[in-house]
Design a protein around this motif. Structure first.
Motif, PDB file in Angstrom:
ATOM      1  N   PRO A 103       0.823  -1.220   0.000  1.00 51.90           N
ATOM      2  CA  PRO A 103       0.000   0.000   0.000  1.00 51.90           C
ATOM      3  C   PRO A 103       0.854   1.265   0.000  1.00 51.90           C
ATOM      4  O   PRO A 103       0.427   2.321  -0.463  1.00 51.90           O
ATOM      5  CB  PRO A 103      -0.806  -0.110   1.303  1.00 51.90           C
ATOM      6  N   LYS A 104       2.068   1.146   0.549  1.00 50.02           N
ATOM      7  CA  LYS A 104       2.966   2.304   0.614  1.00 50.02           C
ATOM      8  C   LYS A 104       4.384   1.858   0.306  1.00 50.02           C
ATOM      9  O   LYS A 104       4.804   0.779   0.728  1.00 50.02           O
ATOM     10  CB  LYS A 104       2.985   2.896   2.023  1.00 50.02           C
ATOM     11  N   LEU A 105       5.113   2.703  -0.398  1.00 50.10           N
ATOM     12  CA  LEU A 105       6.537   2.449  -0.655  1.00 50.10           C
ATOM     13  C   LEU A 105       7.315   3.736  -0.406  1.00 50.10           C
ATOM     14  O   LEU A 105       6.883   4.805  -0.833  1.00 50.10           O
ATOM     15  CB  LEU A 105       6.765   2.070  -2.120  1.00 50.10           C
ATOM     16  N   VAL A 106       8.439   3.602   0.261  1.00 45.49           N
ATOM     17  CA  VAL A 106       9.371   4.727   0.393  1.00 45.49           C
ATOM     18  C   VAL A 106      10.603   4.368  -0.426  1.00 45.49           C
ATOM     19  O   VAL A 106      11.101   3.241  -0.331  1.00 45.49           O
ATOM     20  CB  VAL A 106       9.748   4.967   1.872  1.00 45.49           C
ATOM     21  N   ILE A 107      11.061   5.299  -1.260  1.00 46.76           N
ATOM     22  CA  ILE A 107      12.228   5.019  -2.111  1.00 46.76           C
ATOM     23  C   ILE A 107      13.280   6.088  -1.877  1.00 46.76           C
ATOM     24  O   ILE A 107      12.999   7.295  -1.976  1.00 46.76           O
ATOM     25  CB  ILE A 107      11.832   4.967  -3.596  1.00 46.76           C
ATOM     26  N   LEU A 108      14.473   5.632  -1.547  1.00 43.36           N
ATOM     27  CA  LEU A 108      15.572   6.543  -1.230  1.00 43.36           C
ATOM     28  C   LEU A 108      16.569   6.586  -2.388  1.00 43.36           C
ATOM     29  O   LEU A 108      17.085   5.549  -2.812  1.00 43.36           O
ATOM     30  CB  LEU A 108      16.254   6.049   0.063  1.00 43.36           C
ATOM     31  N   CYS A 109      16.804   7.798  -2.909  1.00 47.30           N
ATOM     32  CA  CYS A 109      17.767   7.979  -4.002  1.00 47.30           C
ATOM     33  C   CYS A 109      19.132   8.352  -3.426  1.00 47.30           C
ATOM     34  O   CYS A 109      19.239   9.340  -2.696  1.00 47.30           O
ATOM     35  CB  CYS A 109      17.330   9.126  -4.917  1.00 47.30           C
ATOM     36  N   GLY A 110      20.156   7.592  -3.795  1.00 45.38           N
ATOM     37  CA  GLY A 110      21.501   7.928  -3.358  1.00 45.38           C
ATOM     38  C   GLY A 110      22.148   8.958  -4.281  1.00 45.38           C
ATOM     39  O   GLY A 110      21.670   9.214  -5.391  1.00 45.38           O
ATOM     40  N   ARG A 111      23.206   9.569  -3.785  1.00 41.97           N
ATOM     41  CA  ARG A 111      24.067  10.499  -4.556  1.00 41.97           C
ATOM     42  C   ARG A 111      25.496  10.269  -4.103  1.00 41.97           C
ATOM     43  O   ARG A 111      25.734   9.602  -3.112  1.00 41.97           O
ATOM     44  CB  ARG A 111      23.700  11.957  -4.254  1.00 41.97           C
ATOM     45  N   TYR A 112      26.407  10.881  -4.755  1.00 41.64           N
ATOM     46  CA  TYR A 112      27.833  10.789  -4.381  1.00 41.64           C
ATOM     47  C   TYR A 112      28.262   9.315  -4.324  1.00 41.64           C
ATOM     48  O   TYR A 112      27.947   8.555  -5.227  1.00 41.64           O
ATOM     49  CB  TYR A 112      28.096  11.505  -3.051  1.00 41.64           C
ATOM     50  N   GLU A 113      28.888   8.888  -3.213  1.00 38.16           N
ATOM     51  CA  GLU A 113      29.301   7.482  -3.083  1.00 38.16           C
ATOM     52  C   GLU A 113      28.190   6.619  -2.489  1.00 38.16           C
ATOM     53  O   GLU A 113      28.354   5.420  -2.311  1.00 38.16           O
ATOM     54  CB  GLU A 113      30.564   7.376  -2.223  1.00 38.16           C
ATOM     55  N   GLY A 114      27.075   7.239  -2.146  1.00 41.27           N
ATOM     56  CA  GLY A 114      25.962   6.489  -1.545  1.00 41.27           C
ATOM     57  C   GLY A 114      25.595   7.056  -0.187  1.00 41.27           C
ATOM     58  O   GLY A 114      25.772   8.258   0.064  1.00 41.27           O
ATOM     59  N   VAL A 115      25.078   6.191   0.698  1.00 44.93           N
ATOM     60  CA  VAL A 115      24.609   6.664   2.009  1.00 44.93           C
ATOM     61  C   VAL A 115      25.340   5.948   3.124  1.00 44.93           C
ATOM     62  O   VAL A 115      25.887   4.859   2.933  1.00 44.93           O
ATOM     63  CB  VAL A 115      23.082   6.450   2.173  1.00 44.93           C
ATOM     64  N   ASP A 116      25.340   6.562   4.304  1.00 46.37           N
ATOM     65  CA  ASP A 116      25.918   5.954   5.504  1.00 46.37           C
ATOM     66  C   ASP A 116      25.219   4.608   5.782  1.00 46.37           C
ATOM     67  O   ASP A 116      23.985   4.526   5.767  1.00 46.37           O
ATOM     68  CB  ASP A 116      25.692   6.926   6.685  1.00 46.37           C
ATOM     69  N   GLN A 117      26.006   3.564   6.005  1.00 51.23           N
ATOM     70  CA  GLN A 117      25.458   2.204   6.152  1.00 51.23           C
ATOM     71  C   GLN A 117      24.436   2.108   7.291  1.00 51.23           C
ATOM     72  O   GLN A 117      23.515   1.290   7.257  1.00 51.23           O
ATOM     73  CB  GLN A 117      26.604   1.203   6.373  1.00 51.23           C
ATOM     74  N   ARG A 118      24.577   2.966   8.317  1.00 49.63           N
ATOM     75  CA  ARG A 118      23.640   2.879   9.447  1.00 49.63           C
ATOM     76  C   ARG A 118      22.207   3.203   9.007  1.00 49.63           C
ATOM     77  O   ARG A 118      21.249   2.713   9.588  1.00 49.63           O
ATOM     78  CB  ARG A 118      24.105   3.803  10.580  1.00 49.63           C
TER      79      ARG A 118
END
Ligand code: SAM
Length: 246
Positions: A103-118
């Motif tokens: 019913p819901k999706l959250v999508i995270l777009c990375g930039r640069y080298e990506g995101v902090d693993q935490r």
């Protein structure tokens, strides 16, 4: 379905959501969406969203602070949360079907080298790669995922259009033709203008098989072919192919 896309560049995505089939799906209430600018969740006066990588190495990484606040505001965790990354699981039609049930999706777009693993460890349910290549940013990958998913939501596109598309039943799509019947001295295959529906069906299946064998033979594994399709293939073989020439 509610789609929330977290990005540093919402303007890249805006046109997609405001055009064509997606626009109609939104107008008909089949899709709602929110394009969240991660920078709005930065708390310093420069709205900083990236920093150097611990341990050294080239490039910058997206800061966990703004990302975490943006994800909390989007209701994640608790909502299926996708991070598009070349290091993720390879996206395909079955994966799109699975996501289309949410019913819901959250999508995270990375930039640069990506995101902090935490951030990945705390919030992300699905790390998805759209292919074995590296894009400069996640927005194009997020759009690929959004586009493949939302068109599978009931009512967005007629079921008939979806039924014979590539990957349905483990096969690629057959070649298609429209008017004129003769283009640049090249005719449409006779069988398609014969009005003989059984022959058209067999011709299309043969073409689907040929194309799949040529480009994606791994799709033809037994596991991916339905019983119906295997039966049809056997009948075609037994009948010695189709009546019309290719
Ligand atoms: N350092 C990362 C690596 O080697 O895996 C590549 C980072 S890439 C330059 C920047 C962003 O683009 C990624 O964080 C991701 O969001 C997106 N991206 C690039 N290629 C992608 C792919 N094949 N599938 C999904 N997202 C991709």
């Amino acid at each position: 379905m509610k789609l929330t896309v977290l990005t540093l560049f919402p303007e890249i995505l805006k046109g997609f959501f405001e055009s064509s089939i997606m626009k109609r799906a939104v107008e008909r209430g089949l899709v709602t969406y929110d394009l969240v600018n991660i920078r709005d969740y930065a708390t310093d006066k420069h709205h900083k969203c990236d920093d150097e990588v611990y341990g050294g190495g080239a490039g910058m990484l997206m800061l966990p602070g703004p990302l975490g606040r943006a994800l909390d505001a989007a209701g994640s965790p608790g909502v299926r949360t996708v991070f598009v990354t070349p290091g993720g699981r390879l996206f395909n039609q079955a994966y799109a079907r699975d996501l289309a049930r949410e019913p819901k999706l959250v999508i995270l777009c990375g930039r640069y080298e990506g995101v902090d693993q935490r951030i990945v460890d705390k919030y992300v349910s699905d790390e998805i790669s759209i292919g074995d290549y590296v894009l400069s940013s996640g927005e194009v990958a997020a759009l690929a995922v959004v586009d493949a998913v939302y068109r599978l939501i009931d009512g967005v596109i007629t079921g008939e259009s979806l039924a014979e598309e590539s990957f349905e039943g483990g096969l690629l799509e057959y070649p298609q033709y429209t008017r004129p019947a003769l283009y640049d001295s090249i005719p449409v295959p006779d069988v398609l203008v014969s009005g003989h529906h059984a022959n058209i069906t067999r011709w299309r299946l043969k073409k689907r098989l040929e194309k799949t064998l040529a480009y994606r033979p791994e799709l033809l594994s037994d596991a991916m072919l339905s019983d119906d399709l295997r039966g049809l293939i056997e009948r075609i073989a037994a009948e010695g192919g189709i009546d019309e020439p290719d």
